[in-house]
Design a protein around this motif. Structure first.
Motif, PDB file in Angstrom:
ATOM      1  N   CYS A 125      28.910   8.132 -56.964  1.00  0.00           N
ATOM      2  CA  CYS A 125      28.585   9.101 -55.921  1.00  0.00           C
ATOM      3  C   CYS A 125      27.154   8.874 -55.438  1.00  0.00           C
ATOM      4  CB  CYS A 125      28.704  10.504 -56.513  1.00  0.00           C
ATOM      5  SG  CYS A 125      29.372  11.727 -55.391  1.00  0.00           S
ATOM      6  N   THR A 126      26.907   9.021 -54.122  1.00  0.00           N
ATOM      7  CA  THR A 126      25.556   8.896 -53.585  1.00  0.00           C
ATOM      8  C   THR A 126      25.225  10.091 -52.705  1.00  0.00           C
ATOM      9  OG1 THR A 126      26.435   7.570 -51.749  1.00  0.00           O
ATOM     10  CG2 THR A 126      25.487   6.373 -53.600  1.00  0.00           C
ATOM     11  N   LEU A 127      23.952  10.497 -52.780  1.00  0.00           N
ATOM     12  CA  LEU A 127      23.444  11.610 -51.982  1.00  0.00           C
ATOM     13  C   LEU A 127      22.029  11.297 -51.535  1.00  0.00           C
ATOM     14  CD1 LEU A 127      24.517  14.570 -54.270  1.00  0.00           C
ATOM     15  CD2 LEU A 127      25.446  14.112 -52.027  1.00  0.00           C
ATOM     16  N   PRO A 128      21.584  11.814 -50.380  1.00  0.00           N
ATOM     17  CA  PRO A 128      20.184  11.638 -49.990  1.00  0.00           C
ATOM     18  C   PRO A 128      19.262  12.267 -51.031  1.00  0.00           C
ATOM     19  CG  PRO A 128      21.490  12.412 -48.131  1.00  0.00           C
ATOM     20  CD  PRO A 128      22.360  12.535 -49.350  1.00  0.00           C
ATOM     21  N   PRO A 129      18.212  11.569 -51.471  1.00  0.00           N
ATOM     22  CA  PRO A 129      17.325  12.102 -52.506  1.00  0.00           C
ATOM     23  C   PRO A 129      16.733  13.471 -52.177  1.00  0.00           C
ATOM     24  CG  PRO A 129      16.871   9.784 -52.149  1.00  0.00           C
ATOM     25  CD  PRO A 129      17.827  10.200 -51.072  1.00  0.00           C
ATOM     26  N   ASP A 130      16.339  13.683 -50.904  1.00  0.00           N
ATOM     27  CA  ASP A 130      15.735  14.974 -50.562  1.00  0.00           C
ATOM     28  C   ASP A 130      16.750  16.104 -50.636  1.00  0.00           C
ATOM     29  OD1 ASP A 130      16.840  13.774 -47.997  1.00  0.00           O
ATOM     30  OD2 ASP A 130      16.344  15.791 -47.303  1.00  0.00           O
ATOM     31  N   LEU A 131      18.025  15.790 -50.370  1.00  0.00           N
ATOM     32  CA  LEU A 131      19.065  16.806 -50.490  1.00  0.00           C
ATOM     33  C   LEU A 131      19.259  17.186 -51.951  1.00  0.00           C
ATOM     34  CD1 LEU A 131      21.215  18.561 -49.184  1.00  0.00           C
ATOM     35  CD2 LEU A 131      22.777  16.611 -49.281  1.00  0.00           C
ATOM     36  N   LEU A 132      19.207  16.195 -52.837  1.00  0.00           N
ATOM     37  CA  LEU A 132      19.253  16.490 -54.266  1.00  0.00           C
ATOM     38  C   LEU A 132      18.110  17.412 -54.657  1.00  0.00           C
ATOM     39  CD1 LEU A 132      20.139  13.094 -55.980  1.00  0.00           C
ATOM     40  CD2 LEU A 132      21.474  15.189 -56.028  1.00  0.00           C
ATOM     41  N   ASP A 133      16.915  17.131 -54.150  1.00  0.00           N
ATOM     42  CA  ASP A 133      15.757  17.960 -54.480  1.00  0.00           C
ATOM     43  C   ASP A 133      15.957  19.394 -54.014  1.00  0.00           C
ATOM     44  OD1 ASP A 133      14.432  15.858 -55.652  1.00  0.00           O
ATOM     45  OD2 ASP A 133      13.339  15.310 -53.841  1.00  0.00           O
ATOM     46  N   ARG A 134      16.504  19.576 -52.812  1.00  0.00           N
ATOM     47  CA  ARG A 134      16.728  20.928 -52.302  1.00  0.00           C
ATOM     48  C   ARG A 134      17.744  21.678 -53.140  1.00  0.00           C
ATOM     49  NH1 ARG A 134      18.046  20.295 -46.097  1.00  0.00           N
ATOM     50  NH2 ARG A 134      18.276  22.558 -46.265  1.00  0.00           N
TER      51      ARG A 134
ATOM     52  N   GLU B 276      18.450  13.324 -69.475  1.00  0.00           N
ATOM     53  CA  GLU B 276      19.791  13.352 -68.901  1.00  0.00           C
ATOM     54  C   GLU B 276      19.736  13.758 -67.428  1.00  0.00           C
ATOM     55  OE1 GLU B 276      22.535  14.431 -72.781  1.00  0.00           O
ATOM     56  OE2 GLU B 276      21.420  16.027 -71.762  1.00  0.00           O
ATOM     57  N   ARG B 277      18.853  14.702 -67.118  1.00  0.00           N
ATOM     58  CA  ARG B 277      18.687  15.131 -65.727  1.00  0.00           C
ATOM     59  C   ARG B 277      18.200  13.968 -64.862  1.00  0.00           C
ATOM     60  NH1 ARG B 277      14.644  20.030 -63.752  1.00  0.00           N
ATOM     61  NH2 ARG B 277      14.667  19.552 -61.525  1.00  0.00           N
ATOM     62  N   SER B 278      17.220  13.222 -65.341  1.00  0.00           N
ATOM     63  CA  SER B 278      16.675  12.098 -64.575  1.00  0.00           C
ATOM     64  C   SER B 278      17.727  11.032 -64.335  1.00  0.00           C
ATOM     65  CB  SER B 278      15.471  11.497 -65.314  1.00  0.00           C
ATOM     66  OG  SER B 278      14.428  12.443 -65.440  1.00  0.00           O
ATOM     67  N   VAL B 279      18.500  10.724 -65.359  1.00  0.00           N
ATOM     68  CA  VAL B 279      19.543   9.712 -65.224  1.00  0.00           C
ATOM     69  C   VAL B 279      20.605  10.169 -64.233  1.00  0.00           C
ATOM     70  CG1 VAL B 279      21.448   8.564 -66.425  1.00  0.00           C
ATOM     71  CG2 VAL B 279      19.195   8.676 -67.499  1.00  0.00           C
ATOM     72  N   LEU B 280      21.022  11.431 -64.326  1.00  0.00           N
ATOM     73  CA  LEU B 280      22.079  11.934 -63.456  1.00  0.00           C
ATOM     74  C   LEU B 280      21.640  11.938 -61.995  1.00  0.00           C
ATOM     75  CD1 LEU B 280      24.950  12.978 -63.592  1.00  0.00           C
ATOM     76  CD2 LEU B 280      24.064  15.292 -63.847  1.00  0.00           C
ATOM     77  N   ARG B 281      20.372  12.249 -61.740  1.00  0.00           N
ATOM     78  CA  ARG B 281      19.877  12.233 -60.364  1.00  0.00           C
ATOM     79  C   ARG B 281      19.916  10.820 -59.787  1.00  0.00           C
ATOM     80  NH1 ARG B 281      14.306  15.174 -59.501  1.00  0.00           N
ATOM     81  NH2 ARG B 281      14.831  14.610 -57.362  1.00  0.00           N
ATOM     82  N   LEU B 282      19.561   9.831 -60.579  1.00  0.00           N
ATOM     83  CA  LEU B 282      19.587   8.452 -60.094  1.00  0.00           C
ATOM     84  C   LEU B 282      21.016   7.942 -59.930  1.00  0.00           C
ATOM     85  CD1 LEU B 282      16.590   6.957 -62.108  1.00  0.00           C
ATOM     86  CD2 LEU B 282      16.709   7.386 -59.648  1.00  0.00           C
ATOM     87  N   VAL B 283      21.921   8.396 -60.793  1.00  0.00           N
ATOM     88  CA  VAL B 283      23.337   8.077 -60.616  1.00  0.00           C
ATOM     89  C   VAL B 283      23.817   8.629 -59.278  1.00  0.00           C
ATOM     90  CG1 VAL B 283      25.667   8.594 -61.439  1.00  0.00           C
ATOM     91  CG2 VAL B 283      23.909   7.909 -63.067  1.00  0.00           C
ATOM     92  N   ALA B 284      23.434   9.870 -58.968  1.00  0.00           N
ATOM     93  CA  ALA B 284      23.847  10.505 -57.715  1.00  0.00           C
ATOM     94  C   ALA B 284      23.290   9.775 -56.506  1.00  0.00           C
ATOM     95  CB  ALA B 284      23.394  11.966 -57.694  1.00  0.00           C
TER      96      ALA B 284
END
Length: 211
Positions: free
Chosen positions: A115-124, A155-163
């Motif tokens: 799965c991919t998402l824009p990084p700033d959207l993940l931050d929001r 785990e949070r850091s890894v999951l964000r990069l997976v996304a």
């Protein structure tokens, strides 16, 4: 280079369809399907994410070949992202950011089940969930949903990069871990929450307000 990923394009506007196909033509890792050919990934280009767009997304996902969907939207808000993921989208991109590099990365990630998402959207989404705005329900003010779910900072850091569509070696390099550690972290998350794979882990985290 392996076999190109067969890709189809779905759009409400023929101009958007032509523009998306033009971008995909410049991606050597993918090939556009012809009439009657099954696509592994469908790139769906829309202006916004509303009920009509989500209905079409579900219809595309329900096709006999069960293609994965990358949704490219003119406007992409957190709520729309959550609904799109719940409807089956593997990747999300804003149209202004869907250049050759980003679009090909999203398509290739979707073809792998990621799965991919824009990084700033993940931050929001993270900021909203950290303030107690969980997508799956309310939470006490000041409660960290990651901690409540039993997820560590690693785990949070890894999951964000997976996304964000990064592969295991890329995640390991960015976080200064070994590839084996990254694989182990993802495995632990999927096993703990009884998830099928990396994409399911990202979708689950979004649905319950962790992303």
């Amino acid at each position: 280079m392996g076999v190109p990923v067969p890709v189809d394009v779905v759009a409400f506007d023929p101009v958007l369809e032509a523009g998306t196909k033009s971008t995909l033509f410049a991606c050597p890792e993918v090939c556009l399907t012809g009439a009657g050919e099954a696509a592994r990934v469908v790139v769906m280009t829309v202006d916004q994410v509303g009920r009509p767009e989500l209905d079409v997304l579900r219809t595309v996902r329900d096709a006999p070949s069960r293609p994965d969907v990358v949704l490219v939207a003119g406007e992409l808000a957190p709520d729309g992202a959550l609904h799109a993921i719940a409807a089956g989208a593997r990747g999300l991109l804003r149209r202004r950011e869907a250049d050759v590099t980003r679009l090909s990365r999203a398509v290739l990630a979707a073809s792998r089940g990621d799965c991919t998402l824009p990084p700033d959207l993940l931050d929001r989404l993270l900021e909203r969930s950290g303030a107690g705005g969980r997508a799956g329900g309310g939470s006490d003010e000041g409660t960290d949903p990651w901690a409540a779910a039993g997820l560590s900072d690693r785990e949070r850091s890894v999951l964000r990069l997976v996304a964000d569509g990064h592969e295991t070696n890329e995640i390991a390099k960015q976080l200064c871990y070994s590839p084996r550690t990254v694989t182990s972290v993802v495995h632990d998350i999927t096993q703990r929450f009884r998830l099928r794979n990396r994409a399911h882990a990202v979708a689950y985290a979004m649905r319950v307000g962790l992303l």
